[in-house]
Design a protein around this motif. Structure first.
Motif, mmCIF file in Angstrom:
data_model
loop_
_atom_site.group_PDB
_atom_site.id
_atom_site.type_symbol
_atom_site.label_atom_id
_atom_site.label_comp_id
_atom_site.label_asym_id
_atom_site.label_seq_id
_atom_site.Cartn_x
_atom_site.Cartn_y
_atom_site.Cartn_z
ATOM 1 N N ALA A 1 0.861 -1.189 0.000
ATOM 2 C CA ALA A 1 0.000 0.000 0.000
ATOM 3 C C ALA A 1 0.894 1.234 0.000
ATOM 4 C CB ALA A 1 -0.901 0.000 1.232
ATOM 5 N N CYS A 2 0.740 2.056 -1.011
ATOM 6 C CA CYS A 2 1.624 3.213 -1.093
ATOM 7 C C CYS A 2 0.966 4.354 -1.851
ATOM 8 C CB CYS A 2 2.959 2.831 -1.759
ATOM 9 S SG CYS A 2 2.792 2.261 -3.455
ATOM 10 N N VAL A 3 1.553 5.524 -1.658
ATOM 11 C CA VAL A 3 1.120 6.709 -2.406
ATOM 12 C C VAL A 3 2.355 7.257 -3.106
ATOM 13 C CG1 VAL A 3 -0.789 7.256 -0.854
ATOM 14 C CG2 VAL A 3 1.474 8.202 -0.380
ATOM 15 N N GLY A 4 2.150 7.846 -4.280
ATOM 16 C CA GLY A 4 3.306 8.337 -5.021
ATOM 17 C C GLY A 4 2.948 9.548 -5.859
ATOM 18 N N ALA A 5 3.953 10.379 -6.120
ATOM 19 C CA ALA A 5 3.700 11.588 -6.908
ATOM 20 C C ALA A 5 4.928 11.945 -7.718
ATOM 21 C CB ALA A 5 3.324 12.753 -5.987
ATOM 22 N N ALA A 6 4.719 12.786 -8.719
ATOM 23 C CA ALA A 6 5.821 13.256 -9.555
ATOM 24 C C ALA A 6 5.691 14.757 -9.745
ATOM 25 C CB ALA A 6 5.783 12.558 -10.912
ATOM 26 N N MET A 7 6.833 15.429 -9.714
ATOM 27 C CA MET A 7 6.855 16.884 -9.850
ATOM 28 C C MET A 7 7.859 17.243 -10.936
ATOM 29 S SD MET A 7 8.082 19.664 -6.943
ATOM 30 C CE MET A 7 6.776 19.426 -5.785
ATOM 31 N N GLY A 8 7.493 18.167 -11.806
ATOM 32 C CA GLY A 8 8.413 18.593 -12.863
ATOM 33 C C GLY A 8 9.493 19.493 -12.276
ATOM 34 N N LEU A 9 10.747 19.067 -12.392
ATOM 35 C CA LEU A 9 11.846 19.826 -11.763
ATOM 36 C C LEU A 9 12.010 21.207 -12.397
ATOM 37 C CD1 LEU A 9 14.358 19.895 -9.850
ATOM 38 C CD2 LEU A 9 15.684 19.046 -11.796
ATOM 39 N N GLU A 10 12.052 21.259 -13.725
ATOM 40 C CA GLU A 10 12.288 22.538 -14.396
ATOM 41 C C GLU A 10 11.146 23.522 -14.142
ATOM 42 O OE1 GLU A 10 12.601 19.546 -15.709
ATOM 43 O OE2 GLU A 10 14.522 19.381 -16.777
ATOM 44 N N ARG A 11 9.921 22.993 -14.133
ATOM 45 C CA ARG A 11 8.779 23.882 -13.854
ATOM 46 C C ARG A 11 8.830 24.397 -12.420
ATOM 47 N NH1 ARG A 11 3.204 21.455 -16.372
ATOM 48 N NH2 ARG A 11 3.835 21.420 -18.563
ATOM 49 N N LEU A 12 9.233 23.519 -11.489
ATOM 50 C CA LEU A 12 9.352 23.934 -10.087
ATOM 51 C C LEU A 12 10.303 25.126 -9.974
ATOM 52 C CD1 LEU A 12 9.181 23.538 -6.952
ATOM 53 C CD2 LEU A 12 11.053 21.892 -7.197
ATOM 54 N N ILE A 13 11.461 25.004 -10.620
ATOM 55 C CA ILE A 13 12.456 26.077 -10.555
ATOM 56 C C ILE A 13 11.926 27.329 -11.248
ATOM 57 C CG2 ILE A 13 14.772 26.730 -11.372
ATOM 58 C CD1 ILE A 13 15.516 23.714 -10.826
ATOM 59 N N MET A 14 11.218 27.113 -12.347
ATOM 60 C CA MET A 14 10.634 28.245 -13.079
ATOM 61 C C MET A 14 9.643 29.023 -12.205
ATOM 62 S SD MET A 14 8.194 28.072 -16.439
ATOM 63 C CE MET A 14 6.751 27.707 -15.435
ATOM 64 N N VAL A 15 8.699 28.313 -11.577
ATOM 65 C CA VAL A 15 7.709 29.040 -10.769
ATOM 66 C C VAL A 15 8.357 29.625 -9.511
ATOM 67 C CG1 VAL A 15 5.699 27.759 -11.615
ATOM 68 C CG2 VAL A 15 6.826 27.012 -9.517
ATOM 69 N N ALA A 16 9.389 28.940 -8.989
ATOM 70 C CA ALA A 16 10.074 29.482 -7.810
ATOM 71 C C ALA A 16 10.771 30.792 -8.158
ATOM 72 C CB ALA A 16 11.077 28.463 -7.262
ATOM 73 N N CYS A 17 11.095 30.967 -9.429
ATOM 74 C CA CYS A 17 11.728 32.219 -9.882
ATOM 75 C C CYS A 17 10.686 33.237 -10.334
ATOM 76 C CB CYS A 17 12.691 31.935 -11.044
ATOM 77 S SG CYS A 17 14.150 31.035 -10.535
ATOM 78 N N GLY A 18 9.403 32.871 -10.227
ATOM 79 C CA GLY A 18 8.350 33.792 -10.652
ATOM 80 C C GLY A 18 8.266 33.931 -12.165
ATOM 81 N N GLU A 19 8.758 32.912 -12.896
ATOM 82 C CA GLU A 19 8.760 32.986 -14.361
ATOM 83 C C GLU A 19 7.603 32.190 -14.944
ATOM 84 O OE1 GLU A 19 10.607 34.832 -16.151
ATOM 85 O OE2 GLU A 19 12.230 35.432 -14.807
ATOM 86 N N ARG A 20 7.293 32.464 -16.224
ATOM 87 C CA ARG A 20 6.178 31.797 -16.893
ATOM 88 C C ARG A 20 6.639 30.988 -18.098
ATOM 89 N NH1 ARG A 20 2.146 31.511 -13.986
ATOM 90 N NH2 ARG A 20 0.779 31.333 -15.792
ATOM 91 N N ASN A 21 7.945 30.990 -18.345
ATOM 92 C CA ASN A 21 8.453 30.300 -19.527
ATOM 93 C C ASN A 21 9.751 29.591 -19.146
ATOM 94 O OD1 ASN A 21 9.614 29.649 -22.111
ATOM 95 N ND2 ASN A 21 8.252 31.186 -23.014
ATOM 96 N N LEU A 22 9.840 28.319 -19.528
ATOM 97 C CA LEU A 22 11.020 27.526 -19.164
ATOM 98 C C LEU A 22 12.313 28.143 -19.695
ATOM 99 C CD1 LEU A 22 9.577 23.958 -19.794
ATOM 100 C CD2 LEU A 22 10.230 24.917 -17.578
ATOM 101 N N THR A 23 12.197 28.874 -20.790
ATOM 102 C CA THR A 23 13.378 29.508 -21.379
ATOM 103 C C THR A 23 14.114 30.375 -20.358
ATOM 104 O OG1 THR A 23 12.167 29.545 -23.439
ATOM 105 C CG2 THR A 23 14.092 30.950 -23.337
ATOM 106 N N ALA A 24 13.356 30.904 -19.380
ATOM 107 C CA ALA A 24 13.951 31.822 -18.398
ATOM 108 C C ALA A 24 14.942 31.126 -17.462
ATOM 109 C CB ALA A 24 12.856 32.496 -17.585
ATOM 110 N N VAL A 25 14.811 29.793 -17.292
ATOM 111 C CA VAL A 25 15.677 29.115 -16.316
ATOM 112 C C VAL A 25 16.570 28.026 -16.919
ATOM 113 C CG1 VAL A 25 14.154 29.609 -14.374
ATOM 114 C CG2 VAL A 25 13.876 27.462 -15.615
ATOM 115 N N LEU A 26 16.203 27.520 -18.106
ATOM 116 C CA LEU A 26 17.002 26.440 -18.698
ATOM 117 C C LEU A 26 18.264 27.008 -19.348
ATOM 118 C CD1 LEU A 26 14.211 24.291 -20.372
ATOM 119 C CD2 LEU A 26 15.354 23.903 -18.194
ATOM 120 N N SER A 27 19.299 26.192 -19.422
ATOM 121 C CA SER A 27 20.515 26.576 -20.158
ATOM 122 C C SER A 27 20.545 25.750 -21.430
ATOM 123 C CB SER A 27 21.758 26.302 -19.314
ATOM 124 O OG SER A 27 21.645 26.948 -18.075
ATOM 125 N N GLU A 28 19.775 26.172 -22.428
ATOM 126 C CA GLU A 28 19.626 25.345 -23.642
ATOM 127 C C GLU A 28 20.625 25.773 -24.707
ATOM 128 O OE1 GLU A 28 14.962 24.242 -23.695
ATOM 129 O OE2 GLU A 28 15.419 26.343 -23.835
#
Lengths: 335, 186
Positions: A308-335
């Motif tokens: 019996a278990c519970v599980g979840a997944a969180m998008g890492l890049e989106r987490l960092i993006m929203v933590a920076c107050g940004e709306r576009n992944l381009t703002a935080v990724l080094s592409e």
């Protein structure tokens, strides 16, 4: 504000430290599982990227569940995942999922994890963002309730394809788009198709504007209709007094951006197979490439039952993006 | 083509018209269908509209190509161009050239849009240099900025220019807005 590459490197490093400290502090072990798989979990609208012999994972869910079956105990992983043809302000074909499983824990513990991680990462990144980190208020709301609130439709969540069409078309025909349907689809597959199409339409036209109407908050969307259970267990509602059947699945949003998807994990191998079959029928109707059934995973579920278990997944890049107050992944990724 | 191949600048045929995707936005709620929210421009009329496609939909790519051509001369309402590669000459009517004829000077390099082997439109360089053939005299003593007067260029087009511009001078014009940019000192 445009961040330098050096600053972006620091963002990711700080965030990874916070995530790992949170899970280690809670007694979860970090694991690494293969990225290339013989078969991925079948999803109607998530396309895997072909690897020479197999597929790149779309999520580390199946290999991690096999570890849980084998007695790993509570685990987490920060894993690269690949989803074909997903690109946009909030999408990349390759990204990272923070995925975690707790044993014998209550379902709400996942939401507390999500809140704690978002708070830690926001606080850690505040100096780079250049503004003090204020507390993010969180709200928990059931899917059916927010549907009624945003478009006036009262749904039970038990409707089959025809029932759903009847209810939606009676009051909001503007929100009905005919779902993909074909002769190879049984009742379950047709309901999956109808609910998935309707949920996408509602999400785009009603839910996203509702989220945007109150910025600066976190929202947990809980208790999904049974047809949208994915890999979650279906059981009586906790929030609704009548206790109708719902999928114990949740999604968390921060500043309107979907960040987390979690389940009380389905453990019944037969039920799991049926759900994969419904997805396969829908995929066939859509003319999508045929994918192998995750037989190894299904066999493991039978031979060594999932605890019996519970599980979840969180998008890492989106987490960092929203933590920076940004709306576009381009703002935080080094592409 | 599959909708997942959509991207900015993709050219599509919709109801018999060629469109170009000018804005592209991919959203995907939960584990739901991907929505491809686009702004598209009719490549012939320039009309812009919003369209949303969903995962699984099929689209028809538009058979359009842009050919570099030189404007040679106009005869009445017929405009003759020469393909820079094949040296082939084609004649376009006013319906295709439209208001751009105001800025067509002999030997001007432009792009001719060919849709299903038929020329359907032209696009000019973003600016052209034209000579003033007539201009009202500037009113002496009027020193306010942003004051303009009418002037006529070689093609007969009337344009608003600053007071100091005189006949015989050359000016740079923005072909998208039809507006004066600056005086060109030769």
């Amino acid at each position: 504000m445009t961040l330098s590459v050096a600053e972006r490197v620091i963002l990711f490093d700080l965030a990874l430290v916070e995530i790992r400290e949170h899970f280690r502090g809670a007694g979860l072990r970090e694991v690494m599982t293969p990225v290339r798989l013989d078969a991925v979990a079948l999803e109607p609208y998530i396309e895997p990227v072909r690897a020479e012999a197999g597929w790149l994972q779309t999520s580390p869910e199946l290999p991690m569940k096999r570890l849980l079956c084998a007695g790993s105990g509570a685990i987490f992983q920060i894993a690269p995942v690949f989803r074909r043809a997903e690109r946009g302000a909030l999408h990349r074909e390759e990204f990272r999922l923070v995925e975690w499983y707790r044993l014998g824990a209550d379902f709400a513990s996942l939401r507390r994890d999500a809140e704690a991680i978002v708070a830690r990462v926001r606080a850690a990144l505040a100096p780079i963002r250049g503004e003090p980190s204020r507390t993010l208020p969180w709200q928990t709301i059931a899917v059916l309730e927010v549907i009624e609130r945003t478009c006036g439709l009262r749904l039970s969540g038990q409707e089959d394809a025809e029932g759903l069409e009847r209810v939606v078309c009676s009051r909001r025909p503007d929100l009905w788009i005919a779902p993909p349907s074909g002769s190879g689809m049984d009742v379950q597959a047709r309901a999956l198709s109808a609910w998935t199409t309707w949920f996408s339409t509602w999400s785009d036209r009603c839910f996203d504007p509702w989220l945007a109407s109150v910025p600066g908050r976190g929202v947990h969307l809980v208790e999904f209709p049974g047809s949208l259970a994915a890999l979650a267990e279906v059981g009586p509602s906790v929030l609704c007094s009548t206790g109708g059947l719902v999928a114990h699945r949740f999604e968390s949003y921060v500043d309107g951006v979907e960040l987390v998807n979690g389940y009380r994990e389905l453990r019944d191998a037969d039920e799991q197979r049926q759900r994969f079959q419904a997805v396969a029928q829908l995929r066939g109707t859509l003319g999508l490439p045929e994918l192998p059934f995750p037989e190894t995973f299904l066999e493991t579920l039978v031979a060594y039952p999932l605890p019996a278990c519970v599980g979840a997944a969180m998008g890492l890049e989106r987490l960092i993006m929203v933590a920076c107050g940004e709306r576009n992944l381009t703002a935080v990724l080094s592409e | 083509m599959d909708v997942s191949e959509l991207r900015k600048n993709a050219k599509l045929e919709i109801d018999g018209h060629p469109f170009v995707v000018t804005e592209f936005n991919f959203v995907k709620p939960g584990k739901g269908q991907g929505l491809y929210k686009c702004r598209i421009k009719n490549m012939i009329t320039g009309a812009v509209m919003e369209r949303t496609w969903r995962s699984g939909e099929r689209l028809t790519p538009a058979n359009v190509e842009s050919k570099k051509m030189q404007f040679l001369y106009a005869t009445g309402d017929r405009f003759t161009f020469m393909d820079n590669q094949s040296y082939e000459q084609i004649e376009l009517g006013e319906d295709v050239v439209g208001d751009d004829r105001q800025f067509l000077l002999d030997n001007l390099e432009c792009e001719v849009l060919v849709y299903n082997d038929r020329p359907v439109g032209i696009s000019l360089p973003s600016h052209v240099v034209m000579e003033i053939i007539a201009a009202e005299p500037g009113v002496k003593g009027d020193t306010a900025t942003n004051v303009t007067k009418n002037a006529t260029i070689q093609t007969g087009y009337t344009i608003q220019v600053p007071l100091f511009i005189k006949p015989g001078e050359r000016i740079k014009i923005d072909t998208r807005t039809g507006e004066y940019i600056e005086r060109v000192n030769s």
